[in-house]
Write a protein that holds these residues in place. Sequence first.
Motif, PDB file in Angstrom:
ATOM      1  N   ILE A 228      23.433  44.916  32.343  1.00 41.64           N
ATOM      2  CA  ILE A 228      23.991  46.158  31.803  1.00 41.64           C
ATOM      3  C   ILE A 228      25.238  46.642  32.539  1.00 41.64           C
ATOM      4  CG2 ILE A 228      22.867  48.008  30.474  1.00 41.64           C
ATOM      5  CD1 ILE A 228      20.615  48.078  32.452  1.00 41.64           C
ATOM      6  N   THR A 229      25.129  46.829  33.850  1.00 38.88           N
ATOM      7  CA  THR A 229      26.197  47.487  34.612  1.00 38.88           C
ATOM      8  C   THR A 229      26.428  46.755  35.925  1.00 38.88           C
ATOM      9  OG1 THR A 229      25.441  49.608  33.702  1.00 38.88           O
ATOM     10  CG2 THR A 229      27.010  49.699  35.521  1.00 38.88           C
ATOM     11  N   ARG A 230      27.700  46.408  36.211  1.00 38.20           N
ATOM     12  CA  ARG A 230      28.007  45.586  37.386  1.00 38.20           C
ATOM     13  C   ARG A 230      29.202  46.169  38.158  1.00 38.20           C
ATOM     14  NH1 ARG A 230      26.779  40.287  36.700  1.00 38.20           N
ATOM     15  NH2 ARG A 230      27.025  40.232  38.978  1.00 38.20           N
ATOM     16  N   PHE A 231      29.117  46.154  39.476  1.00 41.38           N
ATOM     17  CA  PHE A 231      30.285  46.515  40.287  1.00 41.38           C
ATOM     18  C   PHE A 231      31.320  45.396  40.218  1.00 41.38           C
ATOM     19  CE2 PHE A 231      27.449  49.551  42.503  1.00 41.38           C
ATOM     20  CZ  PHE A 231      28.297  50.648  42.562  1.00 41.38           C
ATOM     21  N   VAL A 232      32.575  45.775  39.996  1.00 40.18           N
ATOM     22  CA  VAL A 232      33.674  44.810  40.036  1.00 40.18           C
ATOM     23  C   VAL A 232      34.568  45.041  41.250  1.00 40.18           C
ATOM     24  CG1 VAL A 232      33.645  44.408  37.555  1.00 40.18           C
ATOM     25  CG2 VAL A 232      35.138  46.194  38.487  1.00 40.18           C
ATOM     26  N   ASN A 233      34.466  46.207  41.854  1.00 41.56           N
ATOM     27  CA  ASN A 233      35.035  46.486  43.173  1.00 41.56           C
ATOM     28  C   ASN A 233      34.241  47.644  43.756  1.00 41.56           C
ATOM     29  OD1 ASN A 233      36.281  48.985  42.299  1.00 41.56           O
ATOM     30  ND2 ASN A 233      37.941  47.772  41.412  1.00 41.56           N
ATOM     31  N   ALA A 234      34.652  48.148  44.916  1.00 38.40           N
ATOM     32  CA  ALA A 234      33.820  49.116  45.633  1.00 38.40           C
ATOM     33  C   ALA A 234      33.620  50.429  44.896  1.00 38.40           C
ATOM     34  CB  ALA A 234      34.412  49.386  47.023  1.00 38.40           C
ATOM     35  N   ASP A 235      34.530  50.772  43.975  1.00 34.14           N
ATOM     36  CA  ASP A 235      34.350  52.056  43.281  1.00 34.14           C
ATOM     37  C   ASP A 235      34.409  51.963  41.758  1.00 34.14           C
ATOM     38  OD1 ASP A 235      37.058  51.634  42.983  1.00 34.14           O
ATOM     39  OD2 ASP A 235      37.668  53.266  44.318  1.00 34.14           O
ATOM     40  N   THR A 236      34.287  50.740  41.222  1.00 30.27           N
ATOM     41  CA  THR A 236      34.389  50.542  39.767  1.00 30.27           C
ATOM     42  C   THR A 236      33.250  49.680  39.254  1.00 30.27           C
ATOM     43  OG1 THR A 236      36.812  50.594  39.978  1.00 30.27           O
ATOM     44  CG2 THR A 236      35.903  49.739  37.899  1.00 30.27           C
ATOM     45  N   VAL A 237      32.676  50.094  38.114  1.00 28.02           N
ATOM     46  CA  VAL A 237      31.696  49.256  37.418  1.00 28.02           C
ATOM     47  C   VAL A 237      32.215  48.930  36.029  1.00 28.02           C
ATOM     48  CG1 VAL A 237      29.661  50.146  38.643  1.00 28.02           C
ATOM     49  CG2 VAL A 237      30.382  51.242  36.493  1.00 28.02           C
ATOM     50  N   VAL A 238      31.740  47.796  35.481  1.00 31.72           N
ATOM     51  CA  VAL A 238      31.811  47.584  34.035  1.00 31.72           C
ATOM     52  C   VAL A 238      30.420  47.835  33.483  1.00 31.72           C
ATOM     53  CG1 VAL A 238      33.745  45.966  34.048  1.00 31.72           C
ATOM     54  CG2 VAL A 238      31.409  45.092  34.263  1.00 31.72           C
ATOM     55  N   THR A 239      30.350  48.435  32.313  1.00 32.27           N
ATOM     56  CA  THR A 239      29.047  48.682  31.696  1.00 32.27           C
ATOM     57  C   THR A 239      29.133  48.364  30.207  1.00 32.27           C
ATOM     58  OG1 THR A 239      27.192  50.253  31.599  1.00 32.27           O
ATOM     59  CG2 THR A 239      29.365  51.138  31.097  1.00 32.27           C
ATOM     60  N   VAL A 240      28.092  47.731  29.672  1.00 35.31           N
ATOM     61  CA  VAL A 240      28.139  47.336  28.263  1.00 35.31           C
ATOM     62  C   VAL A 240      27.852  48.534  27.354  1.00 35.31           C
ATOM     63  CG1 VAL A 240      27.705  44.862  28.484  1.00 35.31           C
ATOM     64  CG2 VAL A 240      25.762  46.442  28.465  1.00 35.31           C
ATOM     65  N   VAL A 241      28.588  48.580  26.243  1.00 34.78           N
ATOM     66  CA  VAL A 241      28.367  49.597  25.203  1.00 34.78           C
ATOM     67  C   VAL A 241      28.291  48.902  23.848  1.00 34.78           C
ATOM     68  CG1 VAL A 241      29.419  51.551  26.432  1.00 34.78           C
ATOM     69  CG2 VAL A 241      30.858  50.031  25.059  1.00 34.78           C
TER      70      VAL A 241
END
Length: 334
Positions: A228-241
């Motif tokens: 569902i939701t993954r960190f791509v850097n220390a302060d950003t996630v990608v999340t599925v919609v």
Amino acid sequence: RIDLSKGGLMTPAELRYYFPAEFAPQKAMWLSWPHKEESWPGKIQTIYAPYSQFVKEVALGQEVHINVADVAMQAFATQQLELAGVHMDRVFFHFFPTNDAWCRDHGPAFLINPEAAIPKVLVKWNYNAWGEKYPPHDLDNQIPIQIAQALGIPYFTPGIVMAGGSVEFNGKGTLLTSKACLLNPNRNPHLNQEQIEQYLCDYYGVRHILWVGDGIMGDDTDGHIDDITRFVNADTVVTVVEENKADGNYEILQENLHLLQQMRLEDGKQLNVVELPMPSPVIWEEQRLPASYANFYIANEVVVVPTFRDKNDQKALDILGYCFPTRRVVGIDS
């Protein structure tokens, strides 16, 4: 065998060990070679080519260690990997038999403290095949101990169930997980949310826990965060919609998106949220499968992303390419 956690000794957190983010530099990736036919009913032979392609991409930038049952399985794996053109000098086999292939879940959690005399340790959580859904899992549950012994590094045994795919890290002290999974009574029914958070802090070396709600439909892991939701850097996630309001995932993922948009990180900063599309539903024998572009793997030089022969494949790859400007983003037919 060394076990730092016996005899009332300190926790990993007290010893300043922590679980690094997946985008941190890696020496190796660990896999368990797939062999359980019931996991791919009637089509296990079709998985080895894309699986080997996955190994090939990752091995360009780091070692790949693979658990196999015996010499015969090693020979078969070697044949498949060589067919795919894998750099075999980067591949290392270990005769550690498994029940199934889900090494992200049954494998060890490696923790690091670069300043310690022993810079790397591991945590051997208990593994119960996602709430006793797919017994037996006795061999899988021993994998972390075998790896610790092979590498000659100490390990901790918290004694509770925890699968690697259920937790996500930014490497700075924040851990992201889902209530659907970690609070499910089929995991640790004797623990409440506060007690589970204490285990997470003690044994992953984090200090800030963020919770989303539910996982996607068809997910037999009960809502692992890695779908569902993954960190791509220390302060950003990608999340599925999900864009289709009639789809069963629409409300679930909108609720998670809303929660994420309110979240703060360990330093008080607002979490950056990047939206990732969902593929069209993948159905097999009237059963919805948990297809998600969020189920990618970040290696040193590449991000390997599952694709589904879907109209959103390229869109998802483009978004992840933007999120990982220093890595190649490669889709593999899943």
